[in-house]
Write a protein that holds these residues in place. Structure first.
Motif, PDB file in Angstrom:
ATOM      1  N   THR A  75     -41.994 -39.203  52.095  1.00 35.20           N
ATOM      2  CA  THR A  75     -41.162 -39.718  51.012  1.00 35.20           C
ATOM      3  C   THR A  75     -39.912 -40.362  51.605  1.00 35.20           C
ATOM      4  OG1 THR A  75     -41.921 -38.022  49.475  1.00 35.20           O
ATOM      5  CG2 THR A  75     -39.799 -39.060  48.994  1.00 35.20           C
ATOM      6  N   ILE A  76     -39.561 -41.521  51.087  1.00 33.87           N
ATOM      7  CA  ILE A  76     -38.360 -42.218  51.543  1.00 33.87           C
ATOM      8  C   ILE A  76     -37.426 -42.402  50.355  1.00 33.87           C
ATOM      9  CG2 ILE A  76     -37.465 -44.323  52.593  1.00 33.87           C
ATOM     10  CD1 ILE A  76     -40.320 -44.749  53.762  1.00 33.87           C
ATOM     11  N   ASN A  77     -36.204 -41.932  50.480  1.00 37.59           N
ATOM     12  CA  ASN A  77     -35.223 -42.123  49.420  1.00 37.59           C
ATOM     13  C   ASN A  77     -34.457 -43.418  49.658  1.00 37.59           C
ATOM     14  OD1 ASN A  77     -33.358 -41.964  47.408  1.00 37.59           O
ATOM     15  ND2 ASN A  77     -32.091 -40.417  48.435  1.00 37.59           N
ATOM     16  N   ALA A  78     -34.750 -44.413  48.826  1.00 38.79           N
ATOM     17  CA  ALA A  78     -34.067 -45.705  48.941  1.00 38.79           C
ATOM     18  C   ALA A  78     -33.316 -45.968  47.639  1.00 38.79           C
ATOM     19  CB  ALA A  78     -35.065 -46.814  49.257  1.00 38.79           C
ATOM     20  N   GLY A  79     -32.398 -45.062  47.305  1.00 37.52           N
ATOM     21  CA  GLY A  79     -31.547 -45.284  46.135  1.00 37.52           C
ATOM     22  C   GLY A  79     -31.906 -44.467  44.907  1.00 37.52           C
ATOM     23  N   SER A  80     -32.663 -43.384  45.080  1.00 35.47           N
ATOM     24  CA  SER A  80     -32.906 -42.502  43.941  1.00 35.47           C
ATOM     25  C   SER A  80     -31.587 -41.847  43.530  1.00 35.47           C
ATOM     26  CB  SER A  80     -33.924 -41.423  44.321  1.00 35.47           C
ATOM     27  OG  SER A  80     -34.080 -40.488  43.276  1.00 35.47           O
ATOM     28  N   LYS A  81     -31.397 -41.669  42.212  1.00 38.22           N
ATOM     29  CA  LYS A  81     -30.143 -41.060  41.745  1.00 38.22           C
ATOM     30  C   LYS A  81     -30.128 -39.571  42.079  1.00 38.22           C
ATOM     31  CE  LYS A  81     -27.106 -42.325  37.919  1.00 38.22           C
ATOM     32  NZ  LYS A  81     -27.053 -43.080  36.648  1.00 38.22           N
ATOM     33  N   ILE A  82     -31.302 -38.973  42.139  1.00 39.74           N
ATOM     34  CA  ILE A  82     -31.456 -37.543  42.440  1.00 39.74           C
ATOM     35  C   ILE A  82     -32.283 -37.422  43.716  1.00 39.74           C
ATOM     36  CG2 ILE A  82     -32.381 -35.339  41.580  1.00 39.74           C
ATOM     37  CD1 ILE A  82     -30.239 -36.321  39.737  1.00 39.74           C
ATOM     38  N   THR A  83     -31.842 -36.583  44.653  1.00 39.46           N
ATOM     39  CA  THR A  83     -32.632 -36.415  45.872  1.00 39.46           C
ATOM     40  C   THR A  83     -33.717 -35.366  45.633  1.00 39.46           C
ATOM     41  OG1 THR A  83     -31.031 -34.811  46.695  1.00 39.46           O
ATOM     42  CG2 THR A  83     -30.776 -37.062  47.452  1.00 39.46           C
ATOM     43  N   PRO A  84     -34.890 -35.583  46.190  1.00 38.75           N
ATOM     44  CA  PRO A  84     -35.980 -34.627  45.974  1.00 38.75           C
ATOM     45  C   PRO A  84     -35.756 -33.356  46.794  1.00 38.75           C
ATOM     46  CG  PRO A  84     -36.690 -36.328  47.497  1.00 38.75           C
ATOM     47  CD  PRO A  84     -35.301 -36.707  47.051  1.00 38.75           C
ATOM     48  N   GLN A  85     -36.311 -32.262  46.331  1.00 40.25           N
ATOM     49  CA  GLN A  85     -36.173 -30.979  47.027  1.00 40.25           C
ATOM     50  C   GLN A  85     -37.330 -30.765  47.992  1.00 40.25           C
ATOM     51  OE1 GLN A  85     -34.972 -27.668  44.471  1.00 40.25           O
ATOM     52  NE2 GLN A  85     -34.300 -29.133  42.945  1.00 40.25           N
ATOM     53  N   LEU A  86     -37.328 -31.587  49.019  1.00 38.87           N
ATOM     54  CA  LEU A  86     -38.304 -31.498  50.093  1.00 38.87           C
ATOM     55  C   LEU A  86     -37.741 -32.331  51.234  1.00 38.87           C
ATOM     56  CD1 LEU A  86     -39.639 -34.574  49.916  1.00 38.87           C
ATOM     57  CD2 LEU A  86     -40.975 -33.530  48.131  1.00 38.87           C
ATOM     58  N   PRO A  87     -38.291 -32.196  52.438  1.00 43.18           N
ATOM     59  CA  PRO A  87     -37.809 -33.060  53.514  1.00 43.18           C
ATOM     60  C   PRO A  87     -38.232 -34.504  53.241  1.00 43.18           C
ATOM     61  CG  PRO A  87     -38.980 -31.140  54.385  1.00 43.18           C
ATOM     62  CD  PRO A  87     -39.280 -31.219  52.919  1.00 43.18           C
ATOM     63  N   PHE A  88     -37.311 -35.431  53.366  1.00 43.27           N
ATOM     64  CA  PHE A  88     -37.616 -36.829  53.084  1.00 43.27           C
ATOM     65  C   PHE A  88     -36.801 -37.704  54.023  1.00 43.27           C
ATOM     66  CE2 PHE A  88     -33.581 -37.804  51.056  1.00 43.27           C
ATOM     67  CZ  PHE A  88     -33.137 -36.547  50.665  1.00 43.27           C
ATOM     68  N   ILE A  89     -37.165 -38.964  54.125  1.00 43.06           N
ATOM     69  CA  ILE A  89     -36.384 -39.889  54.945  1.00 43.06           C
ATOM     70  C   ILE A  89     -35.230 -40.416  54.107  1.00 43.06           C
ATOM     71  CG2 ILE A  89     -36.425 -42.084  56.195  1.00 43.06           C
ATOM     72  CD1 ILE A  89     -39.234 -41.445  57.057  1.00 43.06           C
ATOM     73  N   GLU A  90     -34.023 -40.174  54.575  1.00 44.56           N
ATOM     74  CA  GLU A  90     -32.832 -40.589  53.847  1.00 44.56           C
ATOM     75  C   GLU A  90     -32.338 -41.927  54.409  1.00 44.56           C
ATOM     76  OE1 GLU A  90     -31.264 -41.022  51.425  1.00 44.56           O
ATOM     77  OE2 GLU A  90     -29.822 -39.422  51.078  1.00 44.56           O
ATOM     78  N   THR A  91     -31.924 -42.805  53.508  1.00 45.38           N
ATOM     79  CA  THR A  91     -31.402 -44.099  53.952  1.00 45.38           C
ATOM     80  C   THR A  91     -29.928 -44.261  53.619  1.00 45.38           C
ATOM     81  OG1 THR A  91     -31.909 -45.124  51.838  1.00 45.38           O
ATOM     82  CG2 THR A  91     -33.650 -45.159  53.509  1.00 45.38           C
ATOM     83  N   GLY A  92     -29.416 -43.418  52.722  1.00 45.83           N
ATOM     84  CA  GLY A  92     -28.023 -43.559  52.314  1.00 45.83           C
ATOM     85  C   GLY A  92     -27.779 -44.704  51.337  1.00 45.83           C
ATOM     86  N   LEU A  93     -28.831 -45.352  50.848  1.00 48.99           N
ATOM     87  CA  LEU A  93     -28.641 -46.475  49.917  1.00 48.99           C
ATOM     88  C   LEU A  93     -28.264 -45.972  48.523  1.00 48.99           C
ATOM     89  CD1 LEU A  93     -31.775 -48.604  50.927  1.00 48.99           C
ATOM     90  CD2 LEU A  93     -29.404 -48.923  51.675  1.00 48.99           C
ATOM     91  N   SER A  94     -27.461 -46.777  47.809  1.00 51.39           N
ATOM     92  CA  SER A  94     -27.079 -46.440  46.439  1.00 51.39           C
ATOM     93  C   SER A  94     -28.130 -46.941  45.455  1.00 51.39           C
ATOM     94  CB  SER A  94     -25.749 -47.103  46.084  1.00 51.39           C
ATOM     95  OG  SER A  94     -24.746 -46.654  46.947  1.00 51.39           O
ATOM     96  N   PHE A  95     -28.147 -46.347  44.268  1.00 48.42           N
ATOM     97  CA  PHE A  95     -29.047 -46.838  43.215  1.00 48.42           C
ATOM     98  C   PHE A  95     -28.554 -48.194  42.700  1.00 48.42           C
ATOM     99  CE2 PHE A  95     -25.953 -43.954  41.275  1.00 48.42           C
ATOM    100  CZ  PHE A  95     -25.400 -44.754  40.284  1.00 48.42           C
ATOM    101  N   GLY A  96     -29.460 -48.915  42.028  1.00 46.03           N
ATOM    102  CA  GLY A  96     -29.105 -50.218  41.476  1.00 46.03           C
ATOM    103  C   GLY A  96     -28.416 -50.097  40.125  1.00 46.03           C
TER     104      GLY A  96
END
Lengths: 354, 354
Positions: A101-122
């Motif tokens: 899973t890659i977080n590319a601007g989700s407002k809520i972070t998932p409760q699991l290990p994921f790749i974080e990008t630090g991007l903001s939501f649109g």
């Protein structure tokens, strides 16, 4: 494989399928958010305005754990229509395909290990720019880094997404780049009038023909990030963009920043390619000459109305369902009947968690 | 390969090296933090107490970009001693080995895409418990998830770490599990007295023989997380734990929660295995019967005092240097002289960024 329909350059599509048959697959699930989804009536991806931000992380958690942590209960409407991630999960498990899973601007972070990008939501494109130009630049750059990394780990990188109201921002991007797009929706009666009003007001904000500036005005972070992934990853491995309209918008933007078309295909469900209210195949052909692979997951034959609903226009596609089903069938040789059987088993399991 | 020294079960070590020769390698770089590093005089991993929290993310950025974002300037002391990540970077690049950064409790997040776990940093074990039992449980669980994922993407998963003062928490864990450990240090004159005082006070806090409880009292999040990774990943691929004392502590804890020893080896530098003030080989042999592979990176022959210093007891190991050098040599066939040449080129490049 007769369960696939090939569009565009059919010969290319056959070669693509042949070339990935014996290789490794890796699915990357990109979750993001646009405040555009908070416009009343624009999407059903979530029960109400406040809950939509939980849909992408909940889908990610469901893919990982088989249940959600961020939301109570199961990812299914009260009348039994499940998240399209059910199809993705069934596909990945049936073929033992790894995913991240890659977080590319989700407002809520998932409760699991994921790749974080630090991007903001649109932001909501009906009232303001989605991002700054520099946010688009960062999203593309981070996408390139992640894409290079992921592609080096596999032979075929499958990319799916989850972003509520993503078809609206996708429509805006496609129209901003002058494509004639009639987009699909997660609702059978597509709120076309509302979407077009939102898009029209967003397009008025465009004051430059620079692709980054256009995307900043009317797009979302997922499109920028996945286009960045595609631009680097397609140099190293085969890429399957798994999705419908959103991936068309990714291709529209990616064709401005460059990518290796020879390694790229788009994979989706027949519910998208057969949608008479949209023009998916024609749209992709306008943008780029890549294989278009469509799979019929066989859900119209399901004993469960909740699964059958996908074939009747609810959901249609999402969370990389089409592309992962195609990948799983290529890898295992399963046909639609076998897939339906596995999806029904997963539907059973999920229902009992309630 | 004569550049390696094999300890422990030599036959097993030879088989291990043979088995990974033709496969894919993936390096995962686990960054973390323990407030134990804020005890004056305990470590040189960072110029002063306030800057140590930047060392792990700065190392991660340097591995990715070739320069740091979180800190100004280059990761090198004023008198020219570079971060051991220079050796890691040289190794990874020489052999085109992919890597991913994992944040398992770093106080500062790196400015690049990384795998996020949501774990908190560890507390100062000289005054309080490092973690709660439930934090240890989460760290192990998340480690298992990430380990399973990473292992499915490669044939040999190399795991390195960066945690300032990690040798002190490692010593506490090893002594808590009744191993006779004389640990190495990043400083030639090892502050043994200070470390032992810290460890003694931490050990007094132990009130249960449950491994999770012991780790919570005197360990750090890296040890819990990497042990979790090892426990799942070793079922799917070969694992090389890349490091010295910290990885010994990982093995001590992991042997309580279980892992597949047949797939596991530890890889480090000759500066660790030859350290007369420590007892690395004997320590590992006390814990578990796995191959111990040591590489001489040839730095004593360097024209640069900053690189030569590693062979004189500064740094010695860190950021997965030893294990990645071994992996790179297995993959490319490079010897120590060739590696030294590449490391000097990287030293040149890094110095000119100043």
């Amino acid at each position: 494989m007769e369960q696939f329909e090939l569009f565009g350059n059919v010969k290319k599509a056959q070669n693509y399928l042949e070339s990935v048959k014996s290789g490794r697959f890796l699915f990357s699930f990109v979750i993001s958010y646009t405040e555009t989804c908070e416009i009343p009536g624009i999407t059903i991806a979530g029960a109400d305005i406040n809950s939509m931000k939980y849909t992408p992380p909940a889908d990610a958690e469901y893919l990982h754990y088989g249940y959600c942590k961020t939301i109570d209960g199961i990812p299914m409407t009260p009348d039994g229509k499940p998240t399209p991630a059910l199809l993705t999960k069934t596909a990945l498990e049936s073929a033992s395909i790894s995913h991240l899973t890659i977080n590319a601007g989700s407002k809520i972070t998932p409760q699991l290990p994921f790749i974080e990008t630090g991007l903001s939501f649109g932001k909501n494109i009906s009232i303001e720019s989605a991002m700054t130009d520099s946010q688009v630049f960062s999203a593309v750059e981070f996408g390139r880094i992640v894409g290079r990394n992921m592609a080096s780990l596999t032979d075929c990188l499958v990319i799916g997404e989850s972003i509520p109201a993503g078809t609206t921002t996708a429509l805006a991007v496609l129209r901003a780049f002058d494509y004639d797009a009639k987009v699909s929706s997660s609702i059978p009666i597509n709120p076309i009038k509302l979407k077009n009003e939102v898009v029209d007001s967003a397009l008025q904000r465009i004051d430059s023909d620079h692709p980054y500036s256009i995307l900043a005005k009317v797009g979302d972070p997922m499109i920028a990030f996945v286009a960045g992934m595609l631009s680097s990853a397609s140099s190293f491995s085969k890429i399957m963009l798994a999705g419908g309209t959103q991936m068309a918008a990714v291709l529209a933007f990616a064709s401005k920043i460059g990518f290796n078309e020879e390694n790229t295909a788009i994979g989706t469900t027949s519910y998208i390619t057969n949608d008479q209210n949209a023009n998916f195949v024609n749209l992709i052909e306008q943008i780029v000459d890549i294989p278009i692979i469509s799979v019929n997951p066989g859900l119209h034959d399901s004993k469960y109305p909740g699964l059958k609903a996908f074939s009747q226009g609810f959901g249609k596609e999402g969370a990389g369902a089409g592309g992962t089903i195609i990948s799983s069938m290529v890898k295992t040789g399963n046909d639609s009947a076998k897939f339906l059987n596995l999806a029904e088993q997963e539907y059973d399991r999920l229902s009992t968690l309630q």
